[in-house]
Design a protein around this motif. Structure first.
Motif, PDB file in Angstrom:
ATOM      1  N   GLU A  16       0.818  -1.201   0.000  1.00  0.00           N
ATOM      2  CA  GLU A  16       0.000   0.000   0.000  1.00  0.00           C
ATOM      3  C   GLU A  16       0.858   1.260   0.000  1.00  0.00           C
ATOM      4  OE1 GLU A  16      -2.354  -0.627   3.465  1.00  0.00           O
ATOM      5  OE2 GLU A  16      -3.794  -1.889   2.406  1.00  0.00           O
ATOM      6  N   ILE A  17       2.088   1.122   0.422  1.00  0.00           N
ATOM      7  CA  ILE A  17       3.031   2.241   0.416  1.00  0.00           C
ATOM      8  C   ILE A  17       4.132   1.867  -0.562  1.00  0.00           C
ATOM      9  CG2 ILE A  17       4.700   3.566   1.761  1.00  0.00           C
ATOM     10  CD1 ILE A  17       2.972   3.104   4.204  1.00  0.00           C
ATOM     11  N   THR A  18       4.366   2.737  -1.521  1.00  0.00           N
ATOM     12  CA  THR A  18       5.325   2.410  -2.560  1.00  0.00           C
ATOM     13  C   THR A  18       6.763   2.577  -2.075  1.00  0.00           C
ATOM     14  OG1 THR A  18       5.422   4.660  -3.421  1.00  0.00           O
ATOM     15  CG2 THR A  18       3.721   3.219  -4.335  1.00  0.00           C
ATOM     16  N   GLU A  19       7.640   1.895  -2.736  1.00  0.00           N
ATOM     17  CA  GLU A  19       9.063   2.006  -2.451  1.00  0.00           C
ATOM     18  C   GLU A  19       9.538   3.445  -2.623  1.00  0.00           C
ATOM     19  OE1 GLU A  19      11.441  -0.127  -1.304  1.00  0.00           O
ATOM     20  OE2 GLU A  19       9.854  -1.589  -0.979  1.00  0.00           O
ATOM     21  N   ASN A  20       8.948   4.156  -3.615  1.00  0.00           N
ATOM     22  CA  ASN A  20       9.357   5.542  -3.845  1.00  0.00           C
ATOM     23  C   ASN A  20       9.116   6.408  -2.619  1.00  0.00           C
ATOM     24  OD1 ASN A  20      10.101   4.982  -6.462  1.00  0.00           O
ATOM     25  ND2 ASN A  20       8.157   5.608  -7.325  1.00  0.00           N
ATOM     26  N   PHE A  21       7.975   6.216  -1.974  1.00  0.00           N
ATOM     27  CA  PHE A  21       7.689   6.999  -0.779  1.00  0.00           C
ATOM     28  C   PHE A  21       8.673   6.647   0.329  1.00  0.00           C
ATOM     29  CE2 PHE A  21       5.844   7.630   3.366  1.00  0.00           C
ATOM     30  CZ  PHE A  21       5.619   8.988   3.314  1.00  0.00           C
ATOM     31  N   LEU A  22       8.969   5.383   0.490  1.00  0.00           N
ATOM     32  CA  LEU A  22       9.902   4.962   1.534  1.00  0.00           C
ATOM     33  C   LEU A  22      11.297   5.522   1.277  1.00  0.00           C
ATOM     34  CD1 LEU A  22       8.680   1.298   1.963  1.00  0.00           C
ATOM     35  CD2 LEU A  22       8.259   3.217   3.496  1.00  0.00           C
ATOM     36  N   GLU A  23      11.694   5.556   0.018  1.00  0.00           N
ATOM     37  CA  GLU A  23      12.988   6.138  -0.328  1.00  0.00           C
ATOM     38  C   GLU A  23      12.995   7.639  -0.032  1.00  0.00           C
ATOM     39  OE1 GLU A  23      14.099   5.117  -4.320  1.00  0.00           O
ATOM     40  OE2 GLU A  23      13.651   3.010  -3.985  1.00  0.00           O
ATOM     41  N   LEU A  24      11.915   8.309  -0.329  1.00  0.00           N
ATOM     42  CA  LEU A  24      11.785   9.739  -0.035  1.00  0.00           C
ATOM     43  C   LEU A  24      11.902   9.991   1.470  1.00  0.00           C
ATOM     44  CD1 LEU A  24      11.036  12.640  -0.991  1.00  0.00           C
ATOM     45  CD2 LEU A  24       8.657  11.985  -0.619  1.00  0.00           C
ATOM     46  N   ALA A  25      11.192   9.206   2.261  1.00  0.00           N
ATOM     47  CA  ALA A  25      11.258   9.347   3.715  1.00  0.00           C
ATOM     48  C   ALA A  25      12.674   9.113   4.225  1.00  0.00           C
ATOM     49  CB  ALA A  25      10.281   8.373   4.380  1.00  0.00           C
ATOM     50  N   GLN A  26      13.365   8.146   3.668  1.00  0.00           N
ATOM     51  CA  GLN A  26      14.729   7.860   4.092  1.00  0.00           C
ATOM     52  C   GLN A  26      15.665   9.021   3.734  1.00  0.00           C
ATOM     53  OE1 GLN A  26      16.370   4.190   2.693  1.00  0.00           O
ATOM     54  NE2 GLN A  26      18.310   4.515   3.707  1.00  0.00           N
ATOM     55  N   LEU A  27      15.493   9.604   2.554  1.00  0.00           N
ATOM     56  CA  LEU A  27      16.327  10.740   2.159  1.00  0.00           C
ATOM     57  C   LEU A  27      16.137  11.927   3.094  1.00  0.00           C
ATOM     58  CD1 LEU A  27      15.967  10.622  -1.726  1.00  0.00           C
ATOM     59  CD2 LEU A  27      18.010  10.076  -0.377  1.00  0.00           C
ATOM     60  N   VAL A  28      14.912  12.165   3.516  1.00  0.00           N
ATOM     61  CA  VAL A  28      14.648  13.243   4.480  1.00  0.00           C
ATOM     62  C   VAL A  28      15.299  12.899   5.814  1.00  0.00           C
ATOM     63  CG1 VAL A  28      12.849  14.409   5.818  1.00  0.00           C
ATOM     64  CG2 VAL A  28      12.544  14.068   3.363  1.00  0.00           C
ATOM     65  N   ARG A  29      15.140  11.664   6.249  1.00  0.00           N
ATOM     66  CA  ARG A  29      15.660  11.236   7.550  1.00  0.00           C
ATOM     67  C   ARG A  29      17.183  11.354   7.631  1.00  0.00           C
ATOM     68  NH1 ARG A  29      13.002   6.717   7.962  1.00  0.00           N
ATOM     69  NH2 ARG A  29      14.579   5.449   6.962  1.00  0.00           N
ATOM     70  N   ILE A  30      17.888  11.042   6.550  1.00  0.00           N
ATOM     71  CA  ILE A  30      19.347  11.092   6.603  1.00  0.00           C
ATOM     72  C   ILE A  30      19.904  12.458   6.214  1.00  0.00           C
ATOM     73  CG2 ILE A  30      19.612   8.605   6.252  1.00  0.00           C
ATOM     74  CD1 ILE A  30      20.380   9.202   3.331  1.00  0.00           C
ATOM     75  N   GLY A  31      18.989  13.396   5.888  1.00  0.00           N
ATOM     76  CA  GLY A  31      19.427  14.755   5.615  1.00  0.00           C
ATOM     77  C   GLY A  31      19.816  15.044   4.186  1.00  0.00           C
ATOM     78  N   GLU A  32      19.541  14.124   3.276  1.00  0.00           N
ATOM     79  CA  GLU A  32      19.856  14.327   1.870  1.00  0.00           C
ATOM     80  C   GLU A  32      18.814  15.202   1.166  1.00  0.00           C
ATOM     81  OE1 GLU A  32      22.504  13.241  -0.065  1.00  0.00           O
ATOM     82  OE2 GLU A  32      23.435  12.652   1.813  1.00  0.00           O
ATOM     83  N   LEU A  33      17.622  15.290   1.750  1.00  0.00           N
ATOM     84  CA  LEU A  33      16.530  16.044   1.150  1.00  0.00           C
ATOM     85  C   LEU A  33      15.906  16.909   2.238  1.00  0.00           C
ATOM     86  CD1 LEU A  33      14.822  16.393  -1.434  1.00  0.00           C
ATOM     87  CD2 LEU A  33      13.391  14.541  -0.602  1.00  0.00           C
TER      88      LEU A  33
END
Length: 55
Positions: A16-33
């Motif tokens: 129900e949650i796409t990989e793209n969203f999870l990748e986006l969340a991870q980029l925010v979490r690690i400070g890349e975005l």
């Protein structure tokens, strides 16, 4: 934060949650975005679209 982890893990498992969203969340979490207001508004709208889809 555990409730969010559970939510994302469950959504990912059910596809129900796409990989793209999870990748986006991870980029925010690690400070890349930077979580700018436009990005957050778009993510919020995506969440509401998902809710509408499952109601």
């Amino acid at each position: 934060m555990n409730i969010f982890k559970t939510f994302f893990d469950s959504g990912k498992e059910k596809k129900e949650i796409t990989e793209n969203f999870l990748e986006l969340a991870q980029l925010v979490r690690i400070g890349e975005l930077e979580p700018e207001s436009k990005l957050l508004a778009d993510v919020e709208e995506s969440f509401w679209d998902s809710v509408r889809l499952h109601v």
